[in-house]
Design a protein around this motif. Structure first.
Motif, PDB file in Angstrom:
ATOM      1  N   ALA A   1       0.843  -1.199   0.000  1.00 38.01           N
ATOM      2  CA  ALA A   1       0.000   0.000   0.000  1.00 38.01           C
ATOM      3  C   ALA A   1       0.875   1.245   0.000  1.00 38.01           C
ATOM      4  CB  ALA A   1      -0.935  -0.006   1.208  1.00 38.01           C
ATOM      5  N   VAL A   2       1.938   1.249   0.800  1.00 30.70           N
ATOM      6  CA  VAL A   2       2.854   2.398   0.866  1.00 30.70           C
ATOM      7  C   VAL A   2       3.555   2.570  -0.484  1.00 30.70           C
ATOM      8  CG1 VAL A   2       4.988   3.270   1.912  1.00 30.70           C
ATOM      9  CG2 VAL A   2       3.175   2.317   3.357  1.00 30.70           C
ATOM     10  N   TYR A   3       3.957   1.462  -1.087  1.00 33.84           N
ATOM     11  CA  TYR A   3       4.640   1.561  -2.384  1.00 33.84           C
ATOM     12  C   TYR A   3       3.725   2.217  -3.424  1.00 33.84           C
ATOM     13  CZ  TYR A   3       6.564   0.407  -6.897  1.00 33.84           C
ATOM     14  OH  TYR A   3       7.030   0.508  -8.176  1.00 33.84           O
ATOM     15  N   GLU A   4       2.487   1.765  -3.523  1.00 32.25           N
ATOM     16  CA  GLU A   4       1.566   2.314  -4.518  1.00 32.25           C
ATOM     17  C   GLU A   4       1.293   3.797  -4.260  1.00 32.25           C
ATOM     18  OE1 GLU A   4       0.886   0.974  -7.217  1.00 32.25           O
ATOM     19  OE2 GLU A   4       1.572  -1.050  -6.771  1.00 32.25           O
ATOM     20  N   MET A   5       1.115   4.148  -3.001  1.00 29.47           N
ATOM     21  CA  MET A   5       0.855   5.547  -2.642  1.00 29.47           C
ATOM     22  C   MET A   5       2.057   6.411  -3.010  1.00 29.47           C
ATOM     23  SD  MET A   5      -1.728   7.126  -1.112  1.00 29.47           S
ATOM     24  CE  MET A   5      -2.559   6.451   0.324  1.00 29.47           C
ATOM     25  N   SER A   6       3.264   5.875  -2.831  1.00 28.92           N
ATOM     26  CA  SER A   6       4.478   6.672  -3.072  1.00 28.92           C
ATOM     27  C   SER A   6       4.764   6.859  -4.563  1.00 28.92           C
ATOM     28  CB  SER A   6       5.690   6.025  -2.382  1.00 28.92           C
ATOM     29  OG  SER A   6       6.052   4.840  -3.070  1.00 28.92           O
ATOM     30  N   GLN A   7       3.962   6.217  -5.430  1.00 28.09           N
ATOM     31  CA  GLN A   7       4.122   6.419  -6.876  1.00 28.09           C
ATOM     32  C   GLN A   7       3.511   7.746  -7.325  1.00 28.09           C
ATOM     33  OE1 GLN A   7       5.981   4.084  -8.789  1.00 28.09           O
ATOM     34  NE2 GLN A   7       6.322   3.657  -6.624  1.00 28.09           N
ATOM     35  N   LEU A   8       2.729   8.374  -6.439  1.00 30.15           N
ATOM     36  CA  LEU A   8       2.108   9.661  -6.794  1.00 30.15           C
ATOM     37  C   LEU A   8       3.156  10.767  -6.716  1.00 30.15           C
ATOM     38  CD1 LEU A   8      -1.174   9.206  -4.729  1.00 30.15           C
ATOM     39  CD2 LEU A   8      -0.953   9.098  -7.213  1.00 30.15           C
ATOM     40  N   PRO A   9       2.987  11.813  -7.574  1.00 30.46           N
ATOM     41  CA  PRO A   9       3.998  12.884  -7.567  1.00 30.46           C
ATOM     42  C   PRO A   9       4.005  13.636  -6.236  1.00 30.46           C
ATOM     43  CG  PRO A   9       2.120  13.480  -8.942  1.00 30.46           C
ATOM     44  CD  PRO A   9       1.922  12.047  -8.548  1.00 30.46           C
ATOM     45  N   GLY A  10       5.173  13.923  -5.738  1.00 32.67           N
ATOM     46  CA  GLY A  10       5.308  14.708  -4.510  1.00 32.67           C
ATOM     47  C   GLY A  10       5.088  13.894  -3.242  1.00 32.67           C
ATOM     48  N   ILE A  11       4.839  12.592  -3.395  1.00 36.13           N
ATOM     49  CA  ILE A  11       4.616  11.738  -2.223  1.00 36.13           C
ATOM     50  C   ILE A  11       5.815  10.808  -2.040  1.00 36.13           C
ATOM     51  CG2 ILE A  11       3.076  10.057  -1.120  1.00 36.13           C
ATOM     52  CD1 ILE A  11       1.535  12.541  -1.606  1.00 36.13           C
ATOM     53  N   GLY A  12       6.624  11.094  -1.030  1.00 31.79           N
ATOM     54  CA  GLY A  12       7.750  10.213  -0.726  1.00 31.79           C
ATOM     55  C   GLY A  12       7.280   9.042   0.121  1.00 31.79           C
ATOM     56  N   LYS A  13       8.192   8.130   0.420  1.00 30.87           N
ATOM     57  CA  LYS A  13       7.849   6.935   1.221  1.00 30.87           C
ATOM     58  C   LYS A  13       7.296   7.309   2.596  1.00 30.87           C
ATOM     59  CE  LYS A  13       8.582   2.912  -0.850  1.00 30.87           C
ATOM     60  NZ  LYS A  13       9.868   2.393  -1.317  1.00 30.87           N
ATOM     61  N   ARG A  14       7.898   8.318   3.235  1.00 31.19           N
ATOM     62  CA  ARG A  14       7.444   8.701   4.582  1.00 31.19           C
ATOM     63  C   ARG A  14       6.019   9.228   4.573  1.00 31.19           C
ATOM     64  NH1 ARG A  14      11.101   9.384   8.641  1.00 31.19           N
ATOM     65  NH2 ARG A  14      13.220   8.832   8.051  1.00 31.19           N
ATOM     66  N   THR A  15       5.744  10.133   3.605  1.00 29.70           N
ATOM     67  CA  THR A  15       4.388  10.685   3.489  1.00 29.70           C
ATOM     68  C   THR A  15       3.406   9.569   3.158  1.00 29.70           C
ATOM     69  OG1 THR A  15       5.381  12.703   2.648  1.00 29.70           O
ATOM     70  CG2 THR A  15       3.012  12.488   2.354  1.00 29.70           C
ATOM     71  N   ALA A  16       3.822   8.676   2.264  1.00 28.91           N
ATOM     72  CA  ALA A  16       2.963   7.553   1.870  1.00 28.91           C
ATOM     73  C   ALA A  16       2.607   6.720   3.106  1.00 28.91           C
ATOM     74  CB  ALA A  16       3.666   6.701   0.822  1.00 28.91           C
ATOM     75  N   LEU A  17       3.586   6.469   3.939  1.00 31.43           N
ATOM     76  CA  LEU A  17       3.352   5.682   5.159  1.00 31.43           C
ATOM     77  C   LEU A  17       2.362   6.406   6.073  1.00 31.43           C
ATOM     78  CD1 LEU A  17       4.003   3.284   7.016  1.00 31.43           C
ATOM     79  CD2 LEU A  17       5.971   4.571   7.864  1.00 31.43           C
TER      80      LEU A  17
END
Ligand SMILES: [Zn+2]
Length: 206
Positions: free
Chosen positions: A11-27
């Motif tokens: 889920a974090v990986y897919e979220m972090s594919q969005l522009p401006g979203i790093g791994k931390r924000t995705a988490l």
């Protein structure tokens, strides 16, 4: 990042594919969703799924639309003889917010950019030229950002229309060169549409 759960990691990986979203924000976003009622995630997922499966592009102006012909093009009160040429839907939204423009739009889908490998055939230019040839359009207003790519695109379209009965104008800019249209404030943008100048004049000024 070390995950204790493969489900969480995916889920974090897919979220972090969005522009401006790093791994931390995705988490952070994923953990936020987990804390909320399950309903919220279901609504988010189905809104995105419906968007992808049902969205259409207007057959006339190429704007994003729920119907084959968008609300702007099908509105009888809009002036069909006036067409404002823009790069993408964000520009349509910005100009609509000014409430100063009563014509239609033509969404190009980008700008000619040899550096990025975008040529005229990648944009909706031939559909625009076809529309002008049908004779209903009396004036085209170029409202692309005043970058080199924007100027190149305006000029290319202008040349394509030589010999056709259509006036071309460009929006008067109270904003600095290189400013993107979507960031211009509504008053300035509204005024620049009303105070547009013939495209030929903008060529002489350069
Ligand atoms: Zn439309």
């Amino acid at each position: 990042m070390d995950f204790s759960s493969k489900l969480l990691e995916n889920a974090v990986y897919e979220m972090s594919q969005l522009p401006g979203i790093g791994k931390r924000t995705a988490l952070r976003l994923v953990l936020h969703l987990l804390k909320q009622p399950q309903d919220q995630t279901t609504r988010l997922v189905s809104a995105l799924e419906n968007l992808r499966s049902e969205i259409k592009f207007c057959e006339n102006c190429h704007n994003i639309s729920d119907l084959p012909i968008c609300e702007i093009c099908s509105n009888p009160r809009r002036d069909k003889s006036l067409v404002c040429v823009v790069e993408d839907i964000r520009d349509v939204m910005a100009i609509e917010n000014t409430s100063q423009y009563k014509g239609l739009y033509h969404v190009l889908g980008g700008k000619i950019s040899p550096m990025e490998g975008v040529g005229p055939q990648d944009l909706t230019i031939s559909s625009l030229v076809g529309k002008v040839k049908q004779g209903e359009v009396k004036e085209l207003i170029f409202a692309l950002s005043s970058t080199m790519e924007g100027d190149t695109t305006n000029f290319y379209i202008y040349k394509q229309l030589e010999g056709h009965e259509v006036n071309t104008s460009t929006i008067a800019r109270g904003i600095a060169v290189g400013d993107e249209l979507e960031y211009a404030d509504e008053v300035t943008l509204g005024r620049s549409i009303l105070n547009r100048i013939p495209f030929e004049n903008s060529l002489k000024a350069n």
